[in-house]
Design a protein around this motif. Sequence first.
Motif, PDB file in Angstrom:
ATOM      1  N   SER A  28       8.780 -29.509 -25.776  1.00  0.00           N
ATOM      2  CA  SER A  28       8.861 -31.346 -25.761  1.00  0.00           C
ATOM      3  C   SER A  28      10.077 -31.468 -26.019  1.00  0.00           C
ATOM      4  CB  SER A  28       8.580 -31.600 -26.956  1.00  0.00           C
ATOM      5  OG  SER A  28       7.955 -31.092 -28.195  1.00  0.00           O
ATOM      6  N   GLY A  29      10.981 -31.258 -26.671  1.00  0.00           N
ATOM      7  CA  GLY A  29      12.547 -31.999 -26.642  1.00  0.00           C
ATOM      8  C   GLY A  29      13.481 -31.754 -24.937  1.00  0.00           C
ATOM      9  N   SER A  30      14.471 -32.840 -25.398  1.00  0.00           N
ATOM     10  CA  SER A  30      15.069 -33.094 -23.575  1.00  0.00           C
ATOM     11  C   SER A  30      15.830 -31.727 -23.747  1.00  0.00           C
ATOM     12  CB  SER A  30      15.859 -34.167 -24.378  1.00  0.00           C
ATOM     13  OG  SER A  30      16.902 -34.266 -25.407  1.00  0.00           O
ATOM     14  N   VAL A  31      16.341 -31.008 -22.788  1.00  0.00           N
ATOM     15  CA  VAL A  31      17.290 -30.114 -22.501  1.00  0.00           C
ATOM     16  C   VAL A  31      18.743 -30.476 -21.160  1.00  0.00           C
ATOM     17  CG1 VAL A  31      17.997 -27.884 -21.637  1.00  0.00           C
ATOM     18  CG2 VAL A  31      15.957 -28.004 -23.182  1.00  0.00           C
ATOM     19  N   LEU A  32      19.983 -30.407 -21.662  1.00  0.00           N
ATOM     20  CA  LEU A  32      20.661 -31.098 -20.904  1.00  0.00           C
ATOM     21  C   LEU A  32      21.327 -28.919 -20.189  1.00  0.00           C
ATOM     22  CD1 LEU A  32      23.403 -32.756 -19.276  1.00  0.00           C
ATOM     23  CD2 LEU A  32      24.060 -32.548 -21.199  1.00  0.00           C
ATOM     24  N   MET A  33      21.402 -29.241 -19.070  1.00  0.00           N
ATOM     25  CA  MET A  33      22.340 -27.836 -18.293  1.00  0.00           C
ATOM     26  C   MET A  33      23.149 -28.354 -17.394  1.00  0.00           C
ATOM     27  SD  MET A  33      19.333 -24.710 -16.808  1.00  0.00           S
ATOM     28  CE  MET A  33      18.873 -26.595 -16.026  1.00  0.00           C
ATOM     29  N   LEU A  34      24.825 -28.200 -18.047  1.00  0.00           N
ATOM     30  CA  LEU A  34      25.794 -27.501 -16.881  1.00  0.00           C
ATOM     31  C   LEU A  34      26.675 -26.436 -16.659  1.00  0.00           C
ATOM     32  CD1 LEU A  34      27.741 -30.009 -19.737  1.00  0.00           C
ATOM     33  CD2 LEU A  34      26.716 -31.308 -18.645  1.00  0.00           C
ATOM     34  N   ASP A  35      26.521 -27.150 -15.045  1.00  0.00           N
ATOM     35  CA  ASP A  35      27.355 -25.536 -14.214  1.00  0.00           C
ATOM     36  C   ASP A  35      28.428 -26.475 -13.523  1.00  0.00           C
ATOM     37  OD1 ASP A  35      26.401 -22.692 -13.702  1.00  0.00           O
ATOM     38  OD2 ASP A  35      27.727 -23.794 -12.723  1.00  0.00           O
ATOM     39  N   LYS A  36      29.515 -25.508 -13.266  1.00  0.00           N
ATOM     40  CA  LYS A  36      30.928 -25.722 -12.605  1.00  0.00           C
ATOM     41  C   LYS A  36      30.672 -26.023 -11.542  1.00  0.00           C
ATOM     42  CE  LYS A  36      32.904 -22.113 -13.104  1.00  0.00           C
ATOM     43  NZ  LYS A  36      34.867 -20.893 -13.715  1.00  0.00           N
ATOM     44  N   ARG A  37      29.244 -25.474 -10.717  1.00  0.00           N
ATOM     45  CA  ARG A  37      29.220 -24.817  -9.374  1.00  0.00           C
ATOM     46  C   ARG A  37      28.804 -26.292  -8.761  1.00  0.00           C
ATOM     47  NH1 ARG A  37      25.001 -20.371  -9.015  1.00  0.00           N
ATOM     48  NH2 ARG A  37      25.422 -20.259 -11.716  1.00  0.00           N
ATOM     49  N   SER A  38      28.789 -26.002  -7.303  1.00  0.00           N
ATOM     50  CA  SER A  38      28.569 -27.469  -6.770  1.00  0.00           C
ATOM     51  C   SER A  38      27.116 -27.950  -6.676  1.00  0.00           C
ATOM     52  CB  SER A  38      30.049 -27.724  -5.489  1.00  0.00           C
ATOM     53  OG  SER A  38      29.701 -26.737  -4.806  1.00  0.00           O
ATOM     54  N   SER A  39      26.706 -26.234  -6.018  1.00  0.00           N
ATOM     55  CA  SER A  39      25.448 -25.754  -5.593  1.00  0.00           C
ATOM     56  C   SER A  39      25.259 -24.042  -5.337  1.00  0.00           C
ATOM     57  CB  SER A  39      25.454 -25.657  -3.905  1.00  0.00           C
ATOM     58  OG  SER A  39      25.774 -25.310  -3.527  1.00  0.00           O
ATOM     59  N   TYR A  40      23.376 -24.041  -5.511  1.00  0.00           N
ATOM     60  CA  TYR A  40      23.041 -22.563  -5.367  1.00  0.00           C
ATOM     61  C   TYR A  40      23.514 -21.607  -4.621  1.00  0.00           C
ATOM     62  CZ  TYR A  40      22.322 -23.863 -10.084  1.00  0.00           C
ATOM     63  OH  TYR A  40      22.078 -23.804 -11.765  1.00  0.00           O
ATOM     64  N   GLU A  41      24.027 -20.811  -4.210  1.00  0.00           N
ATOM     65  CA  GLU A  41      23.678 -19.912  -2.521  1.00  0.00           C
ATOM     66  C   GLU A  41      23.360 -18.333  -3.191  1.00  0.00           C
ATOM     67  OE1 GLU A  41      25.134 -21.701   0.168  1.00  0.00           O
ATOM     68  OE2 GLU A  41      25.758 -23.019  -1.307  1.00  0.00           O
ATOM     69  N   ASN A  42      23.038 -17.930  -1.988  1.00  0.00           N
ATOM     70  CA  ASN A  42      22.702 -16.797  -1.655  1.00  0.00           C
ATOM     71  C   ASN A  42      23.590 -15.661  -2.190  1.00  0.00           C
ATOM     72  OD1 ASN A  42      20.795 -14.705  -2.146  1.00  0.00           O
ATOM     73  ND2 ASN A  42      21.116 -13.672  -0.495  1.00  0.00           N
ATOM     74  N   ASP A  43      24.622 -16.078  -3.883  1.00  0.00           N
ATOM     75  CA  ASP A  43      26.074 -15.613  -3.558  1.00  0.00           C
ATOM     76  C   ASP A  43      25.364 -13.971  -4.789  1.00  0.00           C
ATOM     77  OD1 ASP A  43      24.591 -16.161  -6.115  1.00  0.00           O
ATOM     78  OD2 ASP A  43      26.364 -17.409  -7.117  1.00  0.00           O
ATOM     79  N   LYS A  44      24.534 -13.371  -5.188  1.00  0.00           N
ATOM     80  CA  LYS A  44      24.451 -12.263  -6.011  1.00  0.00           C
ATOM     81  C   LYS A  44      22.896 -11.670  -5.931  1.00  0.00           C
ATOM     82  CE  LYS A  44      26.357 -14.015 -10.415  1.00  0.00           C
ATOM     83  NZ  LYS A  44      26.848 -15.176  -9.382  1.00  0.00           N
ATOM     84  N   THR A  45      23.088 -10.559  -6.191  1.00  0.00           N
ATOM     85  CA  THR A  45      21.916  -9.805  -5.301  1.00  0.00           C
ATOM     86  C   THR A  45      21.169  -8.910  -6.800  1.00  0.00           C
ATOM     87  OG1 THR A  45      22.409  -9.317  -3.646  1.00  0.00           O
ATOM     88  CG2 THR A  45      20.510  -7.300  -4.762  1.00  0.00           C
ATOM     89  N   TRP A  46      20.100  -9.366  -7.990  1.00  0.00           N
ATOM     90  CA  TRP A  46      19.415  -8.583  -8.794  1.00  0.00           C
ATOM     91  C   TRP A  46      18.569  -7.585  -8.192  1.00  0.00           C
ATOM     92  CZ3 TRP A  46      19.880 -13.853  -9.810  1.00  0.00           C
ATOM     93  CH2 TRP A  46      20.955 -14.136 -10.635  1.00  0.00           C
ATOM     94  N   CYS A  47      18.392  -6.168  -8.728  1.00  0.00           N
ATOM     95  CA  CYS A  47      18.309  -5.007  -8.798  1.00  0.00           C
ATOM     96  C   CYS A  47      17.385  -4.498 -10.281  1.00  0.00           C
ATOM     97  CB  CYS A  47      18.687  -3.949  -8.322  1.00  0.00           C
ATOM     98  SG  CYS A  47      19.520  -4.277  -6.786  1.00  0.00           S
ATOM     99  N   PHE A  48      16.129  -4.055  -9.879  1.00  0.00           N
ATOM    100  CA  PHE A  48      15.850  -3.744 -11.999  1.00  0.00           C
ATOM    101  C   PHE A  48      14.190  -2.828 -11.331  1.00  0.00           C
ATOM    102  CE2 PHE A  48      14.174  -7.594 -10.710  1.00  0.00           C
ATOM    103  CZ  PHE A  48      13.715  -7.601 -10.205  1.00  0.00           C
ATOM    104  N   TRP A  49      14.101  -1.828 -12.137  1.00  0.00           N
ATOM    105  CA  TRP A  49      12.931  -1.752 -11.666  1.00  0.00           C
ATOM    106  C   TRP A  49      11.934  -1.987 -12.554  1.00  0.00           C
ATOM    107  CZ3 TRP A  49      17.715   1.474 -12.247  1.00  0.00           C
ATOM    108  CH2 TRP A  49      17.927   2.311 -11.012  1.00  0.00           C
TER     109      TRP A  49
END
Length: 383
Positions: A28-49
């Motif tokens: 219920s609280g207020s949350v602020l997220m700060l990030d230096k990127r300008s947009s979200y791109e397909n820049d990574k690949t995460w793998c897992f079992w």
Amino acid sequence: MKHFDLIILGAGCSGLALAQQLALQHYSGSVLMLDKRSSYENDKTWCFWANESNPWYHHAKYKWHYGLFSDCQSQLITHHYQDKHYCCLPSKHFYDRCLLDTAQQNITLHLNSTVTNVTEHQNYVIVDCDDEHYRAPHVVDTRYLPQRQDALLYQRFFGQEVLLETPLEKADKPRLMANLSHSNEGLNFYYILPFSPHHVLIEPTGFHQIPASPVSMRALIPDICEQEGISIRSVLREESGILPMGLNQQKQASQRIIHAGITGGALRASTGYGFLSIQRWATECASRLIRDGVVADIKLAPSLQTLMDSIFLEVIRREPKLAPSLLMTMTNCLHPDQFSRFMTEDITMKHWFTIIKHLPKLPFLRVLPSVLAFHLNGKMPVS
């Protein structure tokens, strides 16, 4: 000055995972997220079992029941995973899922935001960001500081997602550690993840002592194509990175500022896998914040696992020529499902005894004193 109940520094994998869990658990609280990127791109690949009991299994775009491992001596080991699939999640799918789950909640995301200073006071924290100033009782800092150079080894990789002129053989079997070899830099191998016979991710990878730029590894891709008997028609995108392996985890010095993500020990030290552990951390961190009203320093890895991983990494660091045979032996001595667990999470002492039984003892005994010193005083072992 703007006030929030929680500020998250960095809105990548860890920051978004925490925000998503806060939304899903109805914080219920207020949350602020700060990030230096300008947009979200397909820049990574995460793998897992994972298997169907894990929610991220269903979000993974690609899944395989097999994995191939090989060395430069033409030894080939094929794993058939029965309990789990090897899963691949393009980062854009993860970003989109988290942004959708946090939309229209009490969560604010500011991109193009560079944090210039974080100051802790007795009852709150001030975050200076460009021309804005924010205040919150708690801050979770998920940013990785690449200038830190206190890891035992660094996993460097440079990948190209490509379309092929000719189909890849065994397109149902990803190459998870192919052509294991050693050089003056350290251990080397490559991944090939076949999304289809003509669509693959090719990623030369190394466990190296120096965190040099991975861009130079682009030059290795033509040799990989020659070994695999394939030719590239077009390059769709590129990805690269440096992951600290065996990063010395500093104790949290603050009750109001918690470090998470890579700096907080999210990666499995000996393998570099971390996606699922980040999701587990985010779930637990959100639960404790809602239940107790504080952000908690959650320990992601048991002490024994951290110690054993550090011993293994130090052997590879000191004697890289042993690394290919060590990894091939581990791949062979563990059941495929046991191996998948070793790569991503804690394993039982029974599995450790199986590994120890099949590996040479002297190299590990030689590094034991310096690794213990590394964990006690935080200083890099001396070769």
